[in-house]
Write a protein that holds these residues in place. Structure first.
Motif, PDB file in Angstrom:
ATOM      1  N   LEU A 110       0.830  -1.204   0.000  1.00  0.00           N
ATOM      2  CA  LEU A 110       0.000   0.000   0.000  1.00  0.00           C
ATOM      3  C   LEU A 110       0.866   1.257   0.000  1.00  0.00           C
ATOM      4  O   LEU A 110       0.557   2.239  -0.688  1.00  0.00           O
ATOM      5  CB  LEU A 110      -0.932   0.001   1.217  1.00  0.00           C
ATOM      6  CG  LEU A 110      -2.052  -1.039   1.223  1.00  0.00           C
ATOM      7  CD1 LEU A 110      -2.917  -0.880   2.465  1.00  0.00           C
ATOM      8  CD2 LEU A 110      -2.906  -0.951  -0.038  1.00  0.00           C
TER       9      LEU A 110
ATOM     10  N   ARG B 247       1.029   4.129  -2.912  1.00  0.00           N
ATOM     11  CA  ARG B 247       0.868   5.553  -2.585  1.00  0.00           C
ATOM     12  C   ARG B 247       2.008   6.362  -3.198  1.00  0.00           C
ATOM     13  O   ARG B 247       1.773   7.430  -3.792  1.00  0.00           O
ATOM     14  CB  ARG B 247       0.840   5.739  -1.062  1.00  0.00           C
ATOM     15  CG  ARG B 247       0.552   7.175  -0.620  1.00  0.00           C
ATOM     16  CD  ARG B 247       0.749   7.350   0.873  1.00  0.00           C
ATOM     17  NE  ARG B 247       2.142   7.224   1.262  1.00  0.00           N
ATOM     18  CZ  ARG B 247       3.055   8.185   1.107  1.00  0.00           C
ATOM     19  NH1 ARG B 247       2.714   9.346   0.556  1.00  0.00           N
ATOM     20  NH2 ARG B 247       4.303   7.998   1.501  1.00  0.00           N
TER      21      ARG B 247
ATOM     22  N   CYS C  93       1.723   6.630  -7.014  1.00  0.00           N
ATOM     23  CA  CYS C  93       0.657   7.532  -7.451  1.00  0.00           C
ATOM     24  C   CYS C  93       1.000   9.004  -7.216  1.00  0.00           C
ATOM     25  O   CYS C  93       0.398   9.887  -7.827  1.00  0.00           O
ATOM     26  CB  CYS C  93      -0.654   7.191  -6.727  1.00  0.00           C
ATOM     27  SG  CYS C  93      -1.415   5.647  -7.277  1.00  0.00           S
TER      28      CYS C  93
ATOM     29  N   GLN D  25      -5.151   1.686  -3.906  1.00  0.00           N
ATOM     30  CA  GLN D  25      -4.862   1.025  -2.641  1.00  0.00           C
ATOM     31  C   GLN D  25      -6.009   0.117  -2.202  1.00  0.00           C
ATOM     32  O   GLN D  25      -5.774  -0.991  -1.700  1.00  0.00           O
ATOM     33  CB  GLN D  25      -4.586   2.078  -1.561  1.00  0.00           C
ATOM     34  CG  GLN D  25      -3.263   2.813  -1.779  1.00  0.00           C
ATOM     35  CD  GLN D  25      -3.016   3.847  -0.712  1.00  0.00           C
ATOM     36  OE1 GLN D  25      -2.819   3.514   0.446  1.00  0.00           O
ATOM     37  NE2 GLN D  25      -3.030   5.121  -1.097  1.00  0.00           N
ATOM     38  N   LEU D  26      -7.237   0.567  -2.394  1.00  0.00           N
ATOM     39  CA  LEU D  26      -8.390  -0.258  -2.020  1.00  0.00           C
ATOM     40  C   LEU D  26      -8.451  -1.514  -2.883  1.00  0.00           C
ATOM     41  O   LEU D  26      -8.681  -2.620  -2.377  1.00  0.00           O
ATOM     42  CB  LEU D  26      -9.686   0.543  -2.161  1.00  0.00           C
ATOM     43  CG  LEU D  26     -10.980  -0.214  -1.843  1.00  0.00           C
ATOM     44  CD1 LEU D  26     -10.969  -0.747  -0.412  1.00  0.00           C
ATOM     45  CD2 LEU D  26     -12.194   0.671  -2.092  1.00  0.00           C
TER      46      LEU D  26
ATOM     47  N   ARG E  26      -4.880   7.412  -9.356  1.00  0.00           N
ATOM     48  CA  ARG E  26      -6.032   7.352  -8.447  1.00  0.00           C
ATOM     49  C   ARG E  26      -5.596   6.554  -7.214  1.00  0.00           C
ATOM     50  O   ARG E  26      -5.863   5.355  -7.109  1.00  0.00           O
ATOM     51  CB  ARG E  26      -7.239   6.725  -9.133  1.00  0.00           C
ATOM     52  CG  ARG E  26      -7.666   7.453 -10.397  1.00  0.00           C
ATOM     53  CD  ARG E  26      -9.024   6.998 -10.924  1.00  0.00           C
ATOM     54  NE  ARG E  26      -9.134   5.577 -11.162  1.00  0.00           N
ATOM     55  CZ  ARG E  26      -8.822   4.964 -12.296  1.00  0.00           C
ATOM     56  NH1 ARG E  26      -8.357   5.692 -13.324  1.00  0.00           N
ATOM     57  NH2 ARG E  26      -8.967   3.658 -12.455  1.00  0.00           N
ATOM     58  N   SER E  27      -4.914   7.219  -6.314  1.00  0.00           N
ATOM     59  CA  SER E  27      -4.223   6.553  -5.222  1.00  0.00           C
ATOM     60  C   SER E  27      -5.152   5.758  -4.312  1.00  0.00           C
ATOM     61  O   SER E  27      -4.900   4.580  -4.027  1.00  0.00           O
ATOM     62  CB  SER E  27      -3.446   7.579  -4.393  1.00  0.00           C
ATOM     63  OG  SER E  27      -2.755   6.939  -3.340  1.00  0.00           O
ATOM     64  N   LYS E  28      -6.203   6.381  -3.800  1.00  0.00           N
ATOM     65  CA  LYS E  28      -7.093   5.696  -2.852  1.00  0.00           C
ATOM     66  C   LYS E  28      -7.763   4.485  -3.505  1.00  0.00           C
ATOM     67  O   LYS E  28      -7.894   3.425  -2.895  1.00  0.00           O
ATOM     68  CB  LYS E  28      -8.143   6.671  -2.311  1.00  0.00           C
ATOM     69  CG  LYS E  28      -7.565   7.724  -1.380  1.00  0.00           C
ATOM     70  CD  LYS E  28      -8.667   8.520  -0.711  1.00  0.00           C
ATOM     71  CE  LYS E  28      -8.085   9.599   0.212  1.00  0.00           C
ATOM     72  NZ  LYS E  28      -7.278   8.996   1.304  1.00  0.00           N
ATOM     73  N   GLU E  29      -8.185   4.642  -4.758  1.00  0.00           N
ATOM     74  CA  GLU E  29      -8.806   3.524  -5.476  1.00  0.00           C
ATOM     75  C   GLU E  29      -7.804   2.398  -5.684  1.00  0.00           C
ATOM     76  O   GLU E  29      -8.128   1.219  -5.482  1.00  0.00           O
ATOM     77  CB  GLU E  29      -9.345   3.998  -6.826  1.00  0.00           C
ATOM     78  CG  GLU E  29      -9.996   2.883  -7.627  1.00  0.00           C
ATOM     79  CD  GLU E  29     -10.435   3.325  -9.010  1.00  0.00           C
ATOM     80  OE1 GLU E  29     -10.729   2.431  -9.853  1.00  0.00           O
ATOM     81  OE2 GLU E  29     -10.487   4.554  -9.266  1.00  0.00           O
TER      82      GLU E  29
END
Length: 243
Positions: free
Chosen positions: A99, A103, A106, A206-207, A201-204
């Motif tokens: 993760l 991050r 990205c 990582q999820l 699209r960092s959060k996407e």
């Protein structure tokens, strides 16, 4: 216990004996021919491999250092029992590292795209008819996918630690690719993760990555338990004949 072995060549160098025995025993452990909890002696391995005890001992201590075996100085060797709590901890470390790597990737400007990502695109962003179907090969490429993500982040210590964790969980992780639906799912999920990273699209990303690893972890636990049960049933039904 069902050890495999092959006669050795008298011309083979001693160090090659140890390497061959190491690889064979590791494969026996990975394929559940040697089951968690199985005990054996150096003499048994030496007889089956048709070698002296010296290269056998070298191979066994190497496997012990890697965490696959434990030695009892008065009663021989034992395959380490499966410790799912330990595997859970290793998966947690892996998730943290990956993760953080995503991050960092990205956050980089688009013009600084890593060559590793281009390599991954060529492997995973392909048409369905171009996808590999061999589970062993896909397993190798899957591990490389995750290792390259961490390597591309640029921290060598993160990459080294991640490689060590990947080696330790390989014994169960590879089982995720014994079923074709999981091979197809891996291609699809890797493609989604890469697309999110490439679009920053960092959060996407990582999820998607975390979900991908968690699903794989659940699958390999289920498959491992099933394979262990099946292997033990075979052992009970066809006990090894000793002479």
């Amino acid at each position: 216990m069902q050890l495999s072995g092959a006669p050795s060549s008298g011309k083979e160098r001693p160090e090659n004996f140890a390497e061959r025995i190491y690889l064979q025993l590791k494969d026996d452990i990975f394929e559940f021919r040697l089951l968690p909890g199985d005990r054996f002696s150096e003499g048994e391995i030496a007889a089956r491999m048709a070698v002296s005890r010296t290269p056998v001992r070298q191979a066994l201590y190497r496997l012990e250092r890697e965490g696959y075996l434990q030695v009892y100085f008065r009663s021989g060797w034992q395959v380490k029992p499966f410790d799912f709590a330990h595997f859970e901890e290793l998966y947690e470390v892996r998730i943290v590292l990956e993760l953080e790597a995503v991050r960092r990737l990205c956050e980089r400007p688009v013009e600084e795209q890593s060559p590793a990502l281009e390599q991954l695109k060529r492997t995973w962003l392909v048409q369905p008819e171009q996808r590999l179907q061999d589970g062993g090969e896909v397993s190798r490429l899957d591990e490389r996918f995750h290792c390259l993500l961490v390597e591309a982040a640029g921290n060598r210590e993160m990459a080294r630690l991640h490689a060590e964790v990947s080696e330790k969980i390989r014994i169960i992780r590879r089982l995720d690719f014994t079923q074709s639906p999981r091979v197809a799912a891996t291609y699809a999920e890797h493609g989604q993760i890469l697309a999110a990273i490439l679009s920053r699209r960092s959060k996407e990303a990582q999820l998607l990555l975390k979900t991908h690893i968690e699903v794989s972890k659940a699958e390999v636990r289920k498959i491992t338990l099933h394979m262990l049960h099946s292997a033990r049933q075979r052992t009970v039904q066809t006990p090894e004949v000793t002479t």
